[in-house]
Design a protein around this motif. Structure first.
Motif, mmCIF file in Angstrom:
data_model
loop_
_atom_site.group_PDB
_atom_site.id
_atom_site.type_symbol
_atom_site.label_atom_id
_atom_site.label_comp_id
_atom_site.label_asym_id
_atom_site.label_seq_id
_atom_site.Cartn_x
_atom_site.Cartn_y
_atom_site.Cartn_z
ATOM 1 N N TYR A 35 0.838 -1.210 0.000
ATOM 2 C CA TYR A 35 0.000 0.000 0.000
ATOM 3 C C TYR A 35 0.871 1.257 0.000
ATOM 4 N N ARG A 36 1.992 1.171 0.726
ATOM 5 C CA ARG A 36 2.918 2.303 0.738
ATOM 6 C C ARG A 36 3.504 2.536 -0.665
ATOM 7 N N GLY A 37 3.788 1.443 -1.384
ATOM 8 C CA GLY A 37 4.358 1.556 -2.726
ATOM 9 C C GLY A 37 3.408 2.284 -3.670
ATOM 10 N N VAL A 90 -8.081 -1.151 -5.551
ATOM 11 C CA VAL A 90 -6.646 -1.252 -5.222
ATOM 12 C C VAL A 90 -6.416 -2.504 -4.375
ATOM 13 N N ARG A 91 -7.281 -2.707 -3.383
ATOM 14 C CA ARG A 91 -7.115 -3.871 -2.498
ATOM 15 C C ARG A 91 -7.169 -5.161 -3.313
ATOM 16 N N ARG A 92 -8.114 -5.253 -4.241
ATOM 17 C CA ARG A 92 -8.281 -6.495 -5.018
ATOM 18 C C ARG A 92 -6.982 -6.834 -5.756
ATOM 19 N N GLY A 112 0.262 -7.647 8.098
ATOM 20 C CA GLY A 112 -0.533 -6.531 7.576
ATOM 21 C C GLY A 112 -1.738 -6.253 8.449
ATOM 22 N N ARG A 113 -2.887 -5.996 7.795
ATOM 23 C CA ARG A 113 -4.113 -5.682 8.525
ATOM 24 C C ARG A 113 -5.207 -6.715 8.275
ATOM 25 N N ASP A 114 -5.127 -7.386 7.114
ATOM 26 C CA ASP A 114 -6.233 -8.272 6.700
ATOM 27 C C ASP A 114 -5.712 -9.643 6.267
ATOM 28 N N ILE A 115 -4.564 -10.051 6.800
ATOM 29 C CA ILE A 115 -3.979 -11.316 6.329
ATOM 30 C C ILE A 115 -4.819 -12.506 6.813
ATOM 31 N N GLY A 169 -12.064 1.418 10.563
ATOM 32 C CA GLY A 169 -13.375 1.930 10.178
ATOM 33 C C GLY A 169 -13.705 1.775 8.712
ATOM 34 N N ARG A 170 -12.750 1.360 7.859
ATOM 35 C CA ARG A 170 -13.067 1.306 6.426
ATOM 36 C C ARG A 170 -14.010 0.135 6.153
ATOM 37 N N ALA A 171 -14.778 0.274 5.071
ATOM 38 C CA ALA A 171 -15.806 -0.727 4.771
ATOM 39 C C ALA A 171 -15.181 -2.024 4.262
HETATM 40 O O1 DC Z 1 1.737 -1.412 8.298
HETATM 41 P P1 DC Z 1 1.967 -0.083 7.556
HETATM 42 O O2 DC Z 1 2.033 1.105 8.474
HETATM 43 O O3 DC Z 1 3.134 -0.142 6.640
HETATM 44 O O4 DC Z 1 0.667 0.096 6.634
HETATM 45 C C1 DC Z 1 0.395 1.293 5.946
HETATM 46 C C2 DC Z 1 -1.090 1.377 5.623
HETATM 47 O O5 DC Z 1 -1.415 0.389 4.633
HETATM 48 C C3 DC Z 1 -2.023 1.090 6.788
HETATM 49 O O6 DC Z 1 -2.366 2.247 7.510
HETATM 50 C C4 DC Z 1 -3.230 0.482 6.136
HETATM 51 C C5 DC Z 1 -2.710 -0.141 4.876
HETATM 52 N N1 DC Z 1 -2.639 -1.603 4.919
HETATM 53 C C6 DC Z 1 -3.789 -2.303 4.645
HETATM 54 O O7 DC Z 1 -4.838 -1.700 4.446
HETATM 55 N N2 DC Z 1 -3.772 -3.662 4.558
HETATM 56 C C7 DC Z 1 -2.645 -4.345 4.803
HETATM 57 N N3 DC Z 1 -2.664 -5.689 4.707
HETATM 58 C C8 DC Z 1 -1.453 -3.649 5.119
HETATM 59 C C9 DC Z 1 -1.490 -2.259 5.196
#
Ligand code: DC
Length: 209
Positions: A35-37, A90-92, A112-115, A169-171
């Motif tokens: 996501y940072r990239g 983007v996520r897909r 990550g956040r959704d692994i 909070g994102r959907a």
């Molecule tokens: O872990 P990080 O700070 O490098 O992540 C940056 C942003 O990327 C985070 O605020 C939300 C998003 N992110 C995400 O939505 N899903 C992931 N699997 C990893 C990061």
């Protein structure tokens, strides 16, 4: 073996994932860098962060294993990443690439956040690494001091709370523990203690299966 590690910003999940990858000699993917990239590419082009077509093109162009952690570690890149991470298109694209990485024959560790919930719901072990917002802000404050950044502790805490709100909070694929995730609260732990605790969980899960 696939190990999924999720958690909020500055929870220590990245350091933990790297240490576990070294210990088990498994490939590791920091999905935050994906996501940072995308965010970095848009910022470099001076492009808006809320244009799905531009963000999709940047996501398609990304090679997940060629991303430069140092280049992407800047605070404003993290903020921008959390904004573009709300876009489902983007996520897909990024999730598909992350799943291809997880398909490695030897297994993998992804953080990550959704692994555990979306990218690898079938992971062998799921860890949800968390810590109080205050503990996370204190860690970031120390790091920021080392880098010579002038941010106050209160500003860093405010940033962390705002980022948590956006990520939970994102959907689409909000940050939350998978039902079968093992919770690891590192508020009172050193990196070494968190590593030992994670190893204990992984060994227990491996013995039980
Ligand atoms: O872990 P990080 O700070 O490098 O992540 C940056 C942003 O990327 C985070 O605020 C939300 C998003 N992110 C995400 O939505 N899903 C992931 N699997 C990893 C990061």
């Amino acid at each position: 073996m696939i190990i999924a590690i999720d958690g909020p910003a500055a929870s220590g999940k990245g350091t933990l994932a790297r240490k576990l990858a070294e210990h088990f000699d498994l490939p590791h993917l920091d999905t935050g860098l994906s996501y940072r990239g995308v965010a970095y590419a848009l910022l470099e082009d001076g492009a808006p962060l809320d244009d799905p077509a531009l963000a999709k093109a940047a996501a398609n162009a990304i090679d997940l294993v060629a991303l430069d952690r140092d280049l992407l570690s800047a605070h404003e890149v993290g903020e921008a990443a959390s904004k573009i991470a709300v876009m489902s298109e983007v996520r897909r694209i990024l999730v598909e690439k992350q799943r291809a990485f997880a398909g490695n024959k030897r297994g993998a560790i992804l953080d990550g956040r959704d692994i555990g919930t979306v990218v690898c719901p079938e992971a062998d072990v799921k860890l949800y690494v968390t810590a109080s917002a205050e503990a996370r802000a204190a860690r970031r404050f120390l790091e920021a001091g080392e880098k010579g950044s002038g941010a106050t502790r209160a500003q860093i805490l405010e940033d962390i709370v705002r980022r948590d709100e956006r990520d939970t909070g994102r959907a689409d694929s909000p940050l939350r523990p998978a039902e079968d995730a093992h919770l690891l609260d590192t508020s009172e732990m050193s990196i070494e203690q968190a590593f030992e605790a994670a190893l204990g969980i992984i060994e227990d899960v491996s013995r039980a299966s």
